[in-house]
Write a protein that holds these residues in place. Sequence first.
Motif, mmCIF file in Angstrom:
data_model
loop_
_atom_site.group_PDB
_atom_site.id
_atom_site.type_symbol
_atom_site.label_atom_id
_atom_site.label_comp_id
_atom_site.label_asym_id
_atom_site.label_seq_id
_atom_site.Cartn_x
_atom_site.Cartn_y
_atom_site.Cartn_z
ATOM 1 N N ALA A 184 31.490 48.342 33.851
ATOM 2 C CA ALA A 184 32.704 48.124 33.053
ATOM 3 C C ALA A 184 32.598 48.858 31.711
ATOM 4 O O ALA A 184 33.552 49.484 31.261
ATOM 5 C CB ALA A 184 32.924 46.629 32.830
ATOM 6 N N ALA A 196 35.449 49.744 28.840
ATOM 7 C CA ALA A 196 35.907 48.377 28.585
ATOM 8 C C ALA A 196 35.364 47.878 27.253
ATOM 9 O O ALA A 196 34.218 48.139 26.916
ATOM 10 C CB ALA A 196 35.450 47.451 29.710
ATOM 11 N N THR A 253 37.368 42.624 26.859
ATOM 12 C CA THR A 253 37.732 42.896 28.249
ATOM 13 C C THR A 253 36.613 42.460 29.183
ATOM 14 O O THR A 253 36.864 41.854 30.228
ATOM 15 C CB THR A 253 37.984 44.410 28.449
ATOM 16 O OG1 THR A 253 38.940 44.828 27.501
ATOM 17 C CG2 THR A 253 38.483 44.700 29.850
ATOM 18 N N ARG A 257 37.671 39.827 31.783
ATOM 19 C CA ARG A 257 37.998 40.426 33.066
ATOM 20 C C ARG A 257 36.789 40.665 33.952
ATOM 21 O O ARG A 257 36.936 41.018 35.113
ATOM 22 C CB ARG A 257 38.743 41.738 32.841
ATOM 23 C CG ARG A 257 40.075 41.479 32.167
ATOM 24 C CD ARG A 257 40.901 42.691 32.200
ATOM 25 N NE ARG A 257 42.246 42.369 32.619
ATOM 26 C CZ ARG A 257 43.273 43.193 32.511
ATOM 27 N NH1 ARG A 257 43.085 44.409 32.054
ATOM 28 N NH2 ARG A 257 44.466 42.838 32.905
ATOM 29 N N VAL A 258 35.601 40.515 33.371
ATOM 30 C CA VAL A 258 34.406 40.684 34.201
ATOM 31 C C VAL A 258 33.618 39.369 34.263
ATOM 32 O O VAL A 258 33.498 38.768 35.325
ATOM 33 C CB VAL A 258 33.501 41.827 33.681
ATOM 34 C CG1 VAL A 258 32.273 41.963 34.559
ATOM 35 C CG2 VAL A 258 34.276 43.139 33.646
ATOM 36 N N VAL A 314 35.642 36.220 35.474
ATOM 37 C CA VAL A 314 36.146 36.415 36.836
ATOM 38 C C VAL A 314 34.995 36.405 37.847
ATOM 39 O O VAL A 314 35.045 35.735 38.870
ATOM 40 C CB VAL A 314 36.921 37.748 36.929
ATOM 41 C CG1 VAL A 314 37.334 38.023 38.370
ATOM 42 C CG2 VAL A 314 38.146 37.710 36.026
ATOM 43 N N GLU A 315 33.927 37.136 37.513
ATOM 44 C CA GLU A 315 32.806 37.212 38.443
ATOM 45 C C GLU A 315 32.081 35.866 38.573
ATOM 46 O O GLU A 315 31.514 35.558 39.613
ATOM 47 C CB GLU A 315 31.815 38.289 37.983
ATOM 48 C CG GLU A 315 32.270 39.703 38.260
ATOM 49 C CD GLU A 315 32.326 40.029 39.742
ATOM 50 O OE1 GLU A 315 31.281 40.272 40.345
ATOM 51 O OE2 GLU A 315 33.428 40.040 40.312
ATOM 52 N N ARG A 348 34.962 54.417 23.492
ATOM 53 C CA ARG A 348 35.511 53.786 24.699
ATOM 54 C C ARG A 348 36.569 54.687 25.333
ATOM 55 O O ARG A 348 36.644 54.817 26.542
ATOM 56 C CB ARG A 348 36.124 52.423 24.343
ATOM 57 C CG ARG A 348 35.086 51.373 24.008
ATOM 58 C CD ARG A 348 35.612 49.977 24.258
ATOM 59 N NE ARG A 348 36.802 49.668 23.492
ATOM 60 C CZ ARG A 348 36.793 49.139 22.266
ATOM 61 N NH1 ARG A 348 35.646 48.853 21.680
ATOM 62 N NH2 ARG A 348 37.907 48.882 21.629
ATOM 63 N N LEU A 382 32.952 44.829 41.427
ATOM 64 C CA LEU A 382 33.230 43.423 41.138
ATOM 65 C C LEU A 382 33.247 42.690 42.471
ATOM 66 O O LEU A 382 34.039 43.011 43.356
ATOM 67 C CB LEU A 382 34.574 43.284 40.426
ATOM 68 C CG LEU A 382 34.626 43.882 39.015
ATOM 69 C CD1 LEU A 382 36.034 44.261 38.642
ATOM 70 C CD2 LEU A 382 34.053 42.919 38.009
ATOM 71 N N GLN A 427 34.090 39.687 43.196
ATOM 72 C CA GLN A 427 35.195 38.752 43.431
ATOM 73 C C GLN A 427 36.537 39.466 43.535
ATOM 74 O O GLN A 427 37.582 38.829 43.514
ATOM 75 C CB GLN A 427 35.255 37.692 42.320
ATOM 76 C CG GLN A 427 33.969 36.907 42.143
ATOM 77 C CD GLN A 427 33.717 35.896 43.252
ATOM 78 O OE1 GLN A 427 34.360 35.937 44.302
ATOM 79 N NE2 GLN A 427 32.774 35.004 43.048
ATOM 80 N N PHE A 455 40.877 48.464 38.658
ATOM 81 C CA PHE A 455 40.277 47.876 37.459
ATOM 82 C C PHE A 455 40.267 48.792 36.224
ATOM 83 O O PHE A 455 40.762 48.407 35.169
ATOM 84 C CB PHE A 455 38.877 47.349 37.782
ATOM 85 C CG PHE A 455 38.227 46.606 36.655
ATOM 86 C CD1 PHE A 455 38.567 45.299 36.372
ATOM 87 C CD2 PHE A 455 37.281 47.224 35.856
ATOM 88 C CE1 PHE A 455 37.981 44.616 35.319
ATOM 89 C CE2 PHE A 455 36.684 46.556 34.799
ATOM 90 C CZ PHE A 455 37.037 45.250 34.543
ATOM 91 N N ILE A 493 42.482 47.951 32.771
ATOM 92 C CA ILE A 493 41.944 47.698 31.428
ATOM 93 C C ILE A 493 42.482 48.716 30.409
ATOM 94 O O ILE A 493 42.365 48.519 29.221
ATOM 95 C CB ILE A 493 40.392 47.644 31.376
ATOM 96 C CG1 ILE A 493 39.759 48.976 31.751
ATOM 97 C CG2 ILE A 493 39.867 46.542 32.268
ATOM 98 C CD1 ILE A 493 38.242 48.957 31.597
#
Lengths: 218, 340
Positions: free
Chosen positions: A123, A128, A132, A136-137, A140-141, B80, B96, B98, B107, B111
């Motif tokens: 990420a 990210a 984030t 979002r990681v 969620v995970e 970034r 990921l 999930q 993804f 983002i």
Amino acid sequence: MDMKTIQLLANGLLETVYMTLVSTALGYLIGLPVGILLTVTDKEGIRPNAFIYRILDVIINIMRSIPFLILLILLIPFTRFLVGKSYGTTATIVPLVVSAAPYIARMVESSLKEVDAGVIEAARSMGASNLTIVFRVLLVEAKTSLITGATITLGTILGYSAMAGTVAGGGLGDIAIQYGYYRWQTDIMLITVALLVILFQIFQMIGMKIASALDHRK
Amino acid sequence: MSEIEVRHLSKTFTQKDLKVDALSDININIEKGDIYGIIGMSGAGKSTLVRCLNYLERPTDGQVIVRGQEMGALSEKELRQARMKIAMIFQSFNLLQQKNAVENISFPLRIQGTPKKEAKARAKELLRTVGLSDKAKSYPSQLSGGQQQRVAIARALACDPDILLCDEATSALDPQTTDQILDLIKEINESLHLTIVIITHQMSVIQKICNRVAIIENGHLVEEGRVEDIFNHPKSRAARELIFREVHGDPPTLQSPIDEITEGTKIRIVFTANSAFEPVVSNMILKFGQPVNILRANTRNVGGVAKGDMILQLPVDRETRLQMEDYLKERGLEVEEVTT
């Protein structure tokens, strides 16, 4: 068993459910952000900060080391200040939350730390931001583990709520002590115990069902 | 202007009072469209080097200049932004767990604020590119290693990167899947004109798709250049070791069998432009009427051309030996004496 007893038990059951659910929810309101902060500021975290981590770590350890029964009594002035009285279900929620929050923070911390460092690195490589990554990681995970943790917490709070019965905290624990202990009515005590067991099973079952339904790692 | 320029890059890790120099004074230039290999044994510092390219690791010293932009001069936010154009894939895929394939590929777009619908459409398109259209709803746990890496490649391509960094991307895959993934990477390089940096410990990966290679040993750059040149004439000990190990198994076996045969001279021949169908060695033996001992061989037929190398033991007689070497050279083979 007469209607009055049934009414009493039903009321106690509702009070217990109310205390447990509200305390757990409020506990997460505090414990979840603190748990996230612990994970993020840890030396292996995405934004290490030894100072913040140390402070939270010490506070949590202190709070967790106080037995719940003693916390219950220690907090009476605070509870009275907050709720207006120190007995009854709503008042019991105060010590329950104070005791649940650090416990939840640790649960959340350990769940979030299970998230594979490689996924976090991936990420980061995509640009990210830390925020984030958290929302979002990490969350969620770790959702399956978080829900499992919440289920365990719910069970623990249920047990604590019964303990609060000793200081007129309301709920099934209160009934068990008042009728079963002070009045030697063993039958009522046994029924409250049975109700607590059933309640616990239901919480556990629902929690685990949700966790496994949301898990895609199978 | 090079696509990626690494100047005097050093990285030192400090643990307690112990200082470890992971990289010292690395200088490389990677041009646009290159498939640039960085090879070394494990612990050589190559993974650290690739992480310095997108500043996941901050170099202790030196500069990394990507498309004219010095990475060290960027703010956290700009960095970034820059990373969005420098995609990366990993040995363990790092999807990921999930989220399903489409969600994983979406993804990086999500983002960045791309609307869900748009991101999803792009993800599906990329799934087609990597040949997994039918796996849109599959979760990583339901996919094989090769398929997961394909999803990871699709995810890497989602933001139209200029550069793709591959960190041991095929090391967790079996040889056949490795070949397929390398073919895919090569295809992407050609169709999207992407610059690709490949980190690996396998010479075969370098040989298969890279045009340039840097050899890293103990944090130092020991050799750098065109893959053919280095494969045909490895200069450094590290390069020789990597090439020989690859061809002949584990490094320790390199010395022993060669040393057992003490008579005669050992040479290494490298097939480059020869026809795979010409029995060069047999013809040579017939012509000179002298036996030749094949100590080791690793050749493959790549599109009708023999690729690979052999180690031969030639007769003691100096005259015949020199003639044989000339014969091989005439046939377009690279010849060098092996001195161990």
